[in-house]
Design an enzyme around this catalytic site. Sequence first.
Site, short mmCIF file in Angstrom:
data_model
loop_
_atom_site.label_atom_id
_atom_site.label_comp_id
_atom_site.label_asym_id
_atom_site.label_seq_id
_atom_site.Cartn_x
_atom_site.Cartn_y
_atom_site.Cartn_z
N GLU A 207 -5.72 -1.05 -0.47
CA GLU A 207 -7.07 -0.97 -1.03
C GLU A 207 -8.75 -2.07 -0.42
O GLU A 207 -8.11 -3.02 -0.92
CB GLU A 207 -7.92 -0.13 -2.58
CG GLU A 207 -8.48 0.64 -2.66
CD GLU A 207 -9.04 0.75 -3.72
OE1 GLU A 207 -8.25 0.32 -4.44
OE2 GLU A 207 -10.21 1.33 -4.06
N LYS B 264 -8.36 -8.73 -7.80
CA LYS B 264 -9.62 -9.14 -7.27
C LYS B 264 -11.01 -9.28 -8.15
O LYS B 264 -12.16 -9.95 -7.90
CB LYS B 264 -9.46 -7.93 -6.35
CG LYS B 264 -8.34 -7.95 -5.55
CD LYS B 264 -8.64 -6.35 -4.28
CE LYS B 264 -7.29 -5.98 -4.64
NZ LYS B 264 -7.59 -4.30 -3.56
N ARG C 154 4.91 -7.25 -10.77
CA ARG C 154 3.84 -8.28 -9.99
C ARG C 154 4.36 -9.55 -10.25
O ARG C 154 4.56 -9.87 -11.44
CB ARG C 154 2.44 -7.81 -10.37
CG ARG C 154 2.14 -7.97 -11.71
CD ARG C 154 0.99 -7.42 -12.20
NE ARG C 154 -0.72 -7.94 -11.84
CZ ARG C 154 -1.39 -7.54 -10.64
NH1 ARG C 154 -0.93 -6.03 -10.80
NH2 ARG C 154 -2.09 -8.24 -10.66
P1 ATP Z 1 -5.94 -5.95 -8.01
O1 ATP Z 1 -6.15 -5.52 -9.27
O2 ATP Z 1 -6.19 -7.39 -7.43
O3 ATP Z 1 -7.19 -5.25 -7.84
P2 ATP Z 1 -4.81 -4.25 -6.55
O4 ATP Z 1 -3.05 -4.09 -6.71
O5 ATP Z 1 -5.95 -2.79 -7.30
O6 ATP Z 1 -5.48 -5.47 -6.80
P3 ATP Z 1 -4.34 -3.04 -4.26
O7 ATP Z 1 -5.23 -3.52 -2.95
O8 ATP Z 1 -4.01 -1.57 -5.08
O9 ATP Z 1 -4.92 -4.00 -4.89
O10 ATP Z 1 -2.74 -3.74 -3.86
C1 ATP Z 1 -2.00 -3.32 -2.52
C2 ATP Z 1 -0.36 -3.61 -2.96
O11 ATP Z 1 -0.60 -4.30 -3.60
C3 ATP Z 1 0.16 -2.67 -4.11
O12 ATP Z 1 1.03 -2.33 -3.76
C4 ATP Z 1 0.22 -3.71 -4.74
O13 ATP Z 1 1.20 -2.86 -5.93
C5 ATP Z 1 0.55 -4.81 -4.82
N1 ATP Z 1 0.04 -6.06 -5.72
C6 ATP Z 1 -1.23 -6.38 -6.09
N2 ATP Z 1 -1.12 -7.30 -6.95
C7 ATP Z 1 0.24 -8.10 -6.55
C8 ATP Z 1 1.23 -9.21 -7.30
N3 ATP Z 1 0.46 -9.85 -8.34
N4 ATP Z 1 2.24 -9.33 -7.38
C9 ATP Z 1 2.77 -8.20 -6.52
N5 ATP Z 1 2.19 -7.12 -5.88
C10 ATP Z 1 0.79 -6.71 -5.84
MG MG Z 2 -4.49 -0.63 -6.99
#
Ligand code: ATP
Ligand code: MG
Length: 590
Positions: A48, A300, A290
Amino acid sequence: MSNDKKNPAAAAPALPSNFLRAIIENDLAAGTHTREGLPNVITRFPPEPNGYLHVGHAKSICLNFGLARDYNGRCHLRFDDTNPEKEEQEYVDTIIDSVKWLGFDWNWQGPNGNEVHLHHASDYFDQLYEMAEYLINQGYAYVDSQSAEEMAANRGNFNTPGVNSPFRNRPREESLQMFRDMKAGKYKDGEHILRAKISEDAMSSPNMNMRDPAIYRIRHEHHVRTGNAWCIYPMYDYTHPISDALENITHSICTLEFQDHRPFYDWLLETLSKGGFFKLPVPKQYEFSRLNLTYVITSKRKLRQLVEDGVVTGWDDPRMPTIVGLRRRGYTPESIQLFAERIGVTKSDGWIDMSTLEGCVREDLDPKAPRATAVLRPLKLIVENFPADASEPCSCPVHPHHPEMGTRQFNFTRELWIEADDFMETPTKGYFRYTPPVGDQPGSRVRLRHGFVTECTGYDKDENGNVTAVRVKYFEDSKSGTPGSDNYKVKGNIHWVSAADALEAEVRLYDRLFTDPQPDAGGKDFMAALNPNALETVTAYLEPGMKNAVGDQRYQFERHGYFVADRVDSQPGKPVFNRIVTLKDSFAAK
Ligand code: ATP
Ligand code: MG
């Protein structure tokens, strides 16, 4: 007896095995995804664009792009841009940059030439809308007019089933007309919402995600890519499976928190398949745990707080676990890929120790980083029997194991810089560097690496009792690499630079950003766990050749660790260095 029997590791496949590879290999064997003109493995990374990528995303990127690479498939970079309030072009640009820097791309050589698989969920807004009308027409979606509060209250919780909306049985024609009116901008934000109706009793499903999930909401917001064309936006849980299916994704890999969303993912794609919207088979979702990394936060929102509160200088501050931060700190793409491989993928939650990531960058840099000399906490050394106006050229290999990398040249002069802790007025047991003469005991003998053997003759102090200089005599016949130099047996061996031509440079000694290995676990206040010593800036003296270092060049500063010329602050002839990592894992001992 075969070698393999004795040593089972010798028979192991070249690729690290994990449950996702097992699934893919089964699918390949079964021909599950054999489709005309398409590879058998298509994955995607769906960020995102609402922030900078972090080391957790790096794990997901290496996994998705790595699987596609290893199985001759392709991986799409897809921006999940359905939330116009929070999304900005700046984030899109940095994400593209970070994925490329990590070593991946989204090109695929198909039967009709090169295909570029950089996508946006917003590319599908028309199709997403059309499918929503289809769901309404099939009785699988309705417009709800409850307020947000009523909806939340009627949703129930883990122990209580939800309550049907009074609008749940609104006639299809009425929902359809209202949905069109929502699209036409006739309503205000939040006035109505489109919800899925999975089954008659879906509101009492034990899975909260199945209780009439919202699929479209009204948002009178400008969108980075579609401008003001839309005032309704599809929800993530609706957009994501459809985008996957439209892109012919085979394996949709995400983190474990989406496990409970999988039934909706499957229901939606199965339901829409009946409308002929997709090529079959539709994608399947698989979840992995994760990355949780000690001494690091990977949210984030929390990372943004560090930036906004000025705790760090920006998203690319070398203390940040963002990809831009790791890059500026001096991590290599190879070291991050190695890390992703080493930690593997599983379905169980756990913590990876920060030392694993640090070990990977040491391992990557050791064979390739040129060596250099830097005195980080300088103390003057005066070679009393060396003439003031003379200099003796010295040299050594750029890399001890790679003669092809050439040699470094520097001068031995009367005044040198050494590390302050390479002298001890009152030595502790086992200290082999400079110690002064005591009574009729001579001072200690130390080799100045790639130079001469010296003997301490005394030292100077200022009025406050601080040592200001160490005095030595040198042995003319002890020069490193000359015949007879090894007649001198000394236990101390230290680095130095000539005070006459050393390069003065700012060096930033970074440490972990938090003192707590799990700074935000269990709702802890991570701001209370900030490490006040995460950055120490010193004025160091470097061997003169270092003035040619340019941004992003990495070195091993002998005895200190790996350093990079800062890509932002280095100027021609005036590099600034960041410590990437110390030579050994010293954190545990602190
Ligand atoms: P945040 O919770 O920090 O906002 P997010 O998961 O919402 O992160 P996205 O941009 O939606 O951020 O993430 C893109 C991809 O990265 C998703 O498929 C998510 O599952 C993966 N991802 C995010 N954080 C991790 C992590 N700590 N370890 C592995 N994969 C991750
Ligand atoms: Mg997300």
